[in-house]
Design a protein around this motif. Structure first.
Motif, PDB file in Angstrom:
ATOM      1  N   ARG A 206      81.262  41.443  61.392  1.00 18.87           N
ATOM      2  CA  ARG A 206      81.752  40.527  62.424  1.00 18.87           C
ATOM      3  C   ARG A 206      83.176  40.119  62.085  1.00 18.87           C
ATOM      4  N   GLY A 207      84.022  40.125  63.083  1.00 15.51           N
ATOM      5  CA  GLY A 207      85.385  39.675  62.870  1.00 15.51           C
ATOM      6  C   GLY A 207      86.283  40.764  62.312  1.00 15.51           C
ATOM      7  N   TRP A 208      87.571  40.600  62.555  1.00 11.33           N
ATOM      8  CA  TRP A 208      88.560  41.584  62.126  1.00 11.33           C
ATOM      9  C   TRP A 208      89.086  41.223  60.747  1.00 11.33           C
ATOM     10  N   SER A 209      88.548  41.854  59.738  1.00 10.36           N
ATOM     11  CA  SER A 209      88.985  41.682  58.365  1.00 10.36           C
ATOM     12  C   SER A 209      88.623  42.955  57.621  1.00 10.36           C
ATOM     13  N   PRO A 210      89.395  44.018  57.854  1.00  7.41           N
ATOM     14  CA  PRO A 210      89.003  45.365  57.417  1.00  7.41           C
ATOM     15  C   PRO A 210      88.688  45.529  55.946  1.00  7.41           C
ATOM     16  N   PHE A 211      89.284  44.708  55.102  1.00 11.40           N
ATOM     17  CA  PHE A 211      89.088  44.890  53.668  1.00 11.40           C
ATOM     18  C   PHE A 211      88.103  43.898  53.079  1.00 11.40           C
ATOM     19  N   SER A 212      87.483  43.103  53.932  1.00 10.16           N
ATOM     20  CA  SER A 212      86.456  42.180  53.462  1.00 10.16           C
ATOM     21  C   SER A 212      85.103  42.875  53.447  1.00 10.16           C
ATOM     22  N   GLU A 213      84.120  42.154  52.965  1.00  7.65           N
ATOM     23  CA  GLU A 213      82.776  42.738  52.846  1.00  7.65           C
ATOM     24  C   GLU A 213      82.196  43.046  54.223  1.00  7.65           C
ATOM     25  N   TYR A 214      81.545  44.184  54.327  1.00 13.14           N
ATOM     26  CA  TYR A 214      80.879  44.575  55.559  1.00 13.14           C
ATOM     27  C   TYR A 214      79.398  44.204  55.499  1.00 13.14           C
ATOM     28  N   ASP A 215      78.832  43.924  56.671  1.00 16.48           N
ATOM     29  CA  ASP A 215      77.464  43.429  56.732  1.00 16.48           C
ATOM     30  C   ASP A 215      76.428  44.546  56.733  1.00 16.48           C
TER      31      ASP A 215
END
Length: 121
Positions: free
Chosen positions: A100-109
């Motif tokens: 969820r949300g645009w944060s390409p380098f953050s953790e994916y669900d």
């Protein structure tokens, strides 16, 4: 819960082309930004590309920029990775992921199980 299934991997010659697909089911596909990652033998998983929920925003790793294209079809609940002019160094297991949300380098669900891509003549 979102279930992701990759397909389209296989053997491709250097300079050829291949398109990977990531079919999603479960929660509304449009709620999620999608990413593609890859992991080569003996190496850590690395970011390849990402696309926002509406396809307006995209981001690529420098190693694939200009050769790979990420896209999505929200009507089909599917994301794609078009691989043009692949190189042997692109050989890896490719994974799609959703967050969820645009944060390409953050953790994916959510993550798919991966599809093998081998670039060789």
């Amino acid at each position: 819960q979102v279930h992701l299934v990759e397909s389209g991997g296989g053997l491709v010659q250097p300079g050829g082309s291949l398109r990977l697909s990531c079919a999603a089911s479960g929660r509304p596909f449009i709620s999620y930004a999608m990413g593609w990652f890859r992991q080569a033998p003996g190496k850590e998983r690395e970011f390849v590309a990402a696309i926002s929920w509406n396809g307006v925003l995209t981001l690529y790793a420098n190693s694939v920029k200009g050769r790979f294209t990420i896209s999505r079809d929200n009507a089909k609940n599917t994301a794609y990775l078009q691989m043009n002019s692949p190189e042997p160094e692109d050989t890896a297991v490719y994974f799609c992921a959703a967050r969820r949300g645009w944060s390409p380098f953050s953790e994916y669900d959510y993550w798919g199980q991966g599809t093998q891509v081998t670039v060789s003549s």
